[in-house]
Design an enzyme around this catalytic site. Sequence first.
Site: not given
Length: 101
Positions: A9-10
Site C-alpha cells: 500500500c502507499g
Amino acid sequence: MTVRILAVCGNGQGSSMIMRMKVDQFLTQSNIDHTVNSCAVGEYKSELSGADIIIASTHIAGEITVTGNKYVVGVRNMLSPADFGPKLLEVIKAHFPQDVK
C-alpha cells in the site's frame, strides 16, 4: 513450495497490514500453502526477493514493476475477498499449482 504474497500500500502501515490479514485468511480457507507479508510501495523492491505475487490497489499496482516469475495483482477493494480472491486464485492456479492442496 509455498507461494509468497506481498501486500503493498502507499505507506505500509494500514491498508497493506489489513490486506495481509485478509489475504492470509482467504488463502488458509482456500487450502493454499502460503506466506503473506506487507510493505509500503516505496519498499517493495527490497522485498521482491521474498515474494512471488504482489497484491495492491489498482492505482499502486500500476507503479510496481517485476521481472521473471513474479506477478502483480491489482485490485479495486483490497479488503474484500470477493474482489481480490478470484484474481489471486487465478494467478496461483496458473503459476503455482503445486501450492493448491
